[in-house]
Design an enzyme around this catalytic site. Structure first.
Site, PDB file in Angstrom:
ATOM      1  N   GLY A 158       0.831  -1.206   0.000  1.00 15.98           N
ATOM      2  CA  GLY A 158       0.000   0.000   0.000  1.00 15.98           C
ATOM      3  C   GLY A 158       0.858   1.244   0.000  1.00 15.98           C
ATOM      4  N   GLY A 160       0.609   6.011   0.288  1.00 14.04           N
ATOM      5  CA  GLY A 160      -0.111   7.182   0.745  1.00 14.04           C
ATOM      6  C   GLY A 160      -0.367   7.198   2.236  1.00 14.04           C
ATOM      7  N   SER A 161       0.454   6.492   2.995  1.00 15.55           N
ATOM      8  CA  SER A 161       0.317   6.386   4.459  1.00 15.55           C
ATOM      9  C   SER A 161      -0.968   5.674   4.883  1.00 15.55           C
ATOM     10  CB  SER A 161       0.382   7.774   5.133  1.00 15.55           C
ATOM     11  OG  SER A 161       1.652   8.349   4.957  1.00 15.55           O
ATOM     12  N   GLY A 163      -3.127   3.114   6.449  1.00 16.86           N
ATOM     13  CA  GLY A 163      -2.897   2.082   7.440  1.00 16.86           C
ATOM     14  C   GLY A 163      -1.649   2.284   8.277  1.00 16.86           C
ATOM     15  N   ARG A 292       8.160   4.611  -8.268  1.00 19.79           N
ATOM     16  CA  ARG A 292       7.268   5.471  -9.059  1.00 19.79           C
ATOM     17  C   ARG A 292       7.538   6.911  -8.659  1.00 19.79           C
ATOM     18  NH1 ARG A 292       4.145   7.257  -5.031  1.00 19.79           N
ATOM     19  NH2 ARG A 292       3.608   5.836  -3.333  1.00 19.79           N
TER      20      ARG A 292
END
Length: 420
Positions: A158, A160-161, A163, A292
């Site tokens: 995952g 975008g922070s 979790g 990315r």
């Protein structure tokens, strides 16, 4: 001669997907988006760009190959790319199938598994926080005891922070462990997230204390090093960032050396990479390597600071053209995120157009349409917009951005409570 097309696998998070579409058009390419959910609101702003969005299961490599083969009957496919980490390994496989330039899918997959990434970096001697991997609550508790509270808990996949949380005591540790192992942090499962759900693993990490820095890299060339800050703990929601970071020559060299060590350890070095650090008493320690571009507004920040359009240069690589990473100018650029202050419905926005007109403001933008329900998650989804500004000096840039942010206001009406 057939029209040259750029295939974008998924449109990317708020903002970046549209930037890829616009950059492709400036290069004379027809952007075609392959998406599992073309009706998503992230594509609402694409209509004016005359793009073609096709519904296809982007988790299914064979389905993507069939769709790209069908498109080849009409277009000359110049390149295939994406900004979304969840599909970037698949993009690499697609590029290999069609003999197009692209990322190494095995390297991307290794990098996207945060535990595997940590293991490879550790083998190479890259400085990192102490870490353990856990598959259940007992193992999380044991790992936290070994490392020592406070610790960071995060899923092994995952971005975008999502979790990610600082756990300062045993109650917070138990609460967030249950949240992660229940898969509640996953909004729309990708293939790697579905795999995670079937075999969940949690990273337990030392809470590295010190200023936050990041490096933006294209190929093996470091374009710039920035600094940023988060909102209040226990979450990690960006509030602001500045580029270039104020570093001594020695500090810059140490971050650059560690960055290149990460590329070698992970087998990266084609296209964009974003690396995040904390500067601790040991110097720079690696928090995360992303195979990315960093998300919006970092590409805009780089362009405002140095005149380098990372998105355009990424597309050039994807279509086999020579990219140009030379600096056009050198300014201090800063971004401030506009962060939702409550849950509810976004009713109105004022002042963003006036803020955009201030000299030195490069962009003042909201991502979230009016009347959108907002439920804060403690991650990138809490950011509803941003302002980017640039000038020759730190003080001037700070003054510009403060003035711009002061002009902007919005209203979020809380959701009705039970019984209203």
């Amino acid at each position: 001669m057939a029209t040259r097309a750029l295939i974008l696998v998924e449109g990317g998070p708020w903002g970046c997907g549209l930037l890829y579409v616009q950059a492709a058009q400036r290069l004379g390419l027809r952007p075609i988006i392959l998406s599992a959910d073309p009706a998503s609101t992230q594509y609402d702003n694409f209509a004016s760009e005359r793009t073609e969005t096709i519904c296809v299961d982007t988790d299914d490599l064979d389905a993507l190959i069939r769709e790209c083969s069908r498109l080849r009957a009409t277009y000359g496919i110049a390149g295939i790319t994406s900004q979304e980490e969840e599909v970037y390994a698949t993009v690499g496989k697609l590029c290999g199938h069609f003999n197009l330039p692209g990322p190494n899918p095995a390297s991307v997959e290794r990098c996207c598994d945060k535990f595997t990434q940590r293991e490879l970096l550790a083998e190479a001697g890259v400085p990192m926080p102490a870490y353990r991997v856990a598959v259940n609550a007992t193992e999380v508790e044991s790992a936290a005891a070994e490392i020592g509270l406070p610790v960071i808990l995060k899923p092994t996949v995952g971005g975008g922070s999502s979790g990610v949380r600082l756990c300062r005591n045993v109650d917070e540790l138990a609460e967030h462990t249950a949240y992660l192992l229940g898969g509640k942090h996953i909004r729309v499962p990708s293939p790697i997230q579905r795999k995670w759900q079937s075999s969940p693993r949690v990273l337990v990490e030392e809470s590295a204390e010190g200023p936050l820095y990041w490096a933006d890299i294209m190929g093996d060339q470091i374009i710039g090093i920035g600094t940023g800050d988060f909102g209040p703990a226990p979450h990690f929601v960006y509030r602001g960032s500045t580029m270039p970071a104020l570093l001594t020559d020695n500090e810059h060299k140490r971050i650059a050396d560690v960055s290149l060590s990460c590329l070698r350890a992970l087998g990266l070095g084609w296209g964009p990479t974003g690396i995040e650090f904390r500067w601790t008493t040991r110097g720079p320690v690696v928090i995360e390597v992303n195979p990315r571009l960093h998300g919006t507004p970092t590409p805009q920040l780089v362009q405002a600071a140095y005149g380098v359009d990372l998105i355009t240069e990424h597309i050039k690589l994807a279509i086999g053209d020579q990219c140009d990473l030379s600096t056009r100018h050198s300014q201090t650029a800063a971004a401030r995120f506009l962060v939702a202050d409550r849950d509810g419905i976004l009713d109105w926005i004022h002042g963003d157009s006036r803020a955009a007109d201030i000299p030195g403001v490069a962009e003042a933008k909201f991502y979230v349409p009016l009347k959108t329900p907002i439920v804060r998650k403690g991650d990138w989804r809490d950011c509803i917009g941003h302002v980017v500004a640039a000038s020759p000096s730190v003080a001037q840039t700070e003054a510009i951005i403060q003035r711009a942010v002061h002009l902007i206001d919005w209203s979020i009406t809380p959701f009705p409570t039970l019984g209203e």
